[in-house]
Design a protein around this motif. Sequence first.
Motif, PDB file in Angstrom:
ATOM      1  N   UNK A  58       0.837  -1.196   0.000  1.00  0.00           N
ATOM      2  CA  UNK A  58       0.000   0.000   0.000  1.00  0.00           C
ATOM      3  C   UNK A  58       0.877   1.252   0.000  1.00  0.00           C
ATOM      4  N   UNK A  59       0.285   2.375  -0.356  1.00  0.00           N
ATOM      5  CA  UNK A  59       0.978   3.652  -0.287  1.00  0.00           C
ATOM      6  C   UNK A  59       1.496   3.872   1.131  1.00  0.00           C
ATOM      7  N   UNK A  60       2.742   4.355   1.195  1.00  0.00           N
ATOM      8  CA  UNK A  60       3.407   4.640   2.482  1.00  0.00           C
ATOM      9  C   UNK A  60       3.724   3.379   3.291  1.00  0.00           C
ATOM     10  N   UNK A  61       3.820   2.232   2.615  1.00  0.00           N
ATOM     11  CA  UNK A  61       4.127   1.003   3.343  1.00  0.00           C
ATOM     12  C   UNK A  61       5.627   0.705   3.389  1.00  0.00           C
ATOM     13  N   UNK A  62       6.437   1.520   2.693  1.00  0.00           N
ATOM     14  CA  UNK A  62       7.887   1.342   2.789  1.00  0.00           C
ATOM     15  C   UNK A  62       8.555   0.761   1.561  1.00  0.00           C
ATOM     16  N   UNK A  63       7.873   0.725   0.418  1.00  0.00           N
ATOM     17  CA  UNK A  63       8.481   0.148  -0.792  1.00  0.00           C
ATOM     18  C   UNK A  63       9.736   0.915  -1.216  1.00  0.00           C
ATOM     19  N   UNK A  64       9.640   2.234  -1.259  1.00  0.00           N
ATOM     20  CA  UNK A  64      10.799   3.035  -1.666  1.00  0.00           C
ATOM     21  C   UNK A  64      11.908   2.914  -0.639  1.00  0.00           C
ATOM     22  N   UNK A  65      11.579   2.917   0.640  1.00  0.00           N
ATOM     23  CA  UNK A  65      12.604   2.756   1.667  1.00  0.00           C
ATOM     24  C   UNK A  65      13.278   1.386   1.544  1.00  0.00           C
ATOM     25  N   UNK A  66      12.501   0.372   1.177  1.00  0.00           N
ATOM     26  CA  UNK A  66      13.078  -0.953   0.939  1.00  0.00           C
ATOM     27  C   UNK A  66      14.060  -0.934  -0.218  1.00  0.00           C
ATOM     28  N   UNK A  67      13.721  -0.196  -1.264  1.00  0.00           N
ATOM     29  CA  UNK A  67      14.626  -0.077  -2.410  1.00  0.00           C
ATOM     30  C   UNK A  67      15.908   0.648  -1.986  1.00  0.00           C
ATOM     31  N   UNK A  68      15.762   1.708  -1.219  1.00  0.00           N
ATOM     32  CA  UNK A  68      16.940   2.414  -0.721  1.00  0.00           C
ATOM     33  C   UNK A  68      17.827   1.473   0.103  1.00  0.00           C
ATOM     34  N   UNK A  69      17.215   0.621   0.908  1.00  0.00           N
ATOM     35  CA  UNK A  69      17.983  -0.328   1.721  1.00  0.00           C
ATOM     36  C   UNK A  69      18.736  -1.311   0.832  1.00  0.00           C
ATOM     37  N   UNK A  70      18.092  -1.777  -0.246  1.00  0.00           N
ATOM     38  CA  UNK A  70      18.765  -2.696  -1.177  1.00  0.00           C
ATOM     39  C   UNK A  70      19.981  -2.022  -1.802  1.00  0.00           C
ATOM     40  N   UNK A  71      19.790  -0.780  -2.247  1.00  0.00           N
ATOM     41  CA  UNK A  71      20.890  -0.041  -2.867  1.00  0.00           C
ATOM     42  C   UNK A  71      22.019   0.154  -1.856  1.00  0.00           C
ATOM     43  N   UNK A  72      21.683   0.561  -0.644  1.00  0.00           N
ATOM     44  CA  UNK A  72      22.700   0.788   0.386  1.00  0.00           C
ATOM     45  C   UNK A  72      23.470  -0.496   0.684  1.00  0.00           C
ATOM     46  N   UNK A  73      22.760  -1.614   0.758  1.00  0.00           N
ATOM     47  CA  UNK A  73      23.429  -2.894   1.025  1.00  0.00           C
ATOM     48  C   UNK A  73      24.384  -3.254  -0.106  1.00  0.00           C
TER      49      UNK A  73
END
Length: 132
Positions: A58-73
């Motif tokens: 859902x909107x605001x569920x953290x999808x973009x933050x999850x992508x940022x975490x993947x990139x950071x890792x």
Amino acid sequence: IEIPRQDREFPHINDAIKGLKKPKGDSVVLIGGVGIDGELMLCNVLESPDCHGLGAGATKSGKTQGLYAQIAALISMYSPNEVKLAIYDGKNSLILPESLKPWLYCDIALAGQGGDYIQALEEERTNRLKAR
């Protein structure tokens, strides 16, 4: 998979990323989630020649933050010579720092440019599979 529950916990991803070590051998790993035991799960994307992923929520569920975490890792474990990121941002909503440029396969594709970008990525993938 998110299991709805009253006592929601949020992973402390920064701590997890700091503890990541580049795996030995020919492997590229992504964060796969957090297991029931609370341990970080990693997925080796080289186990299959065609690795696919799906992020839904859902909107605001953290999808973009999850992508940022993947990139950071990824950039914490691999140099720009080892891993290149191909990012298609159809909504033009990702905000990535200039310091990430060495890891980018090419500039982020924006909405409207997707067809050419995806075709270029597919050609690169095909060429790499032929070279194996």
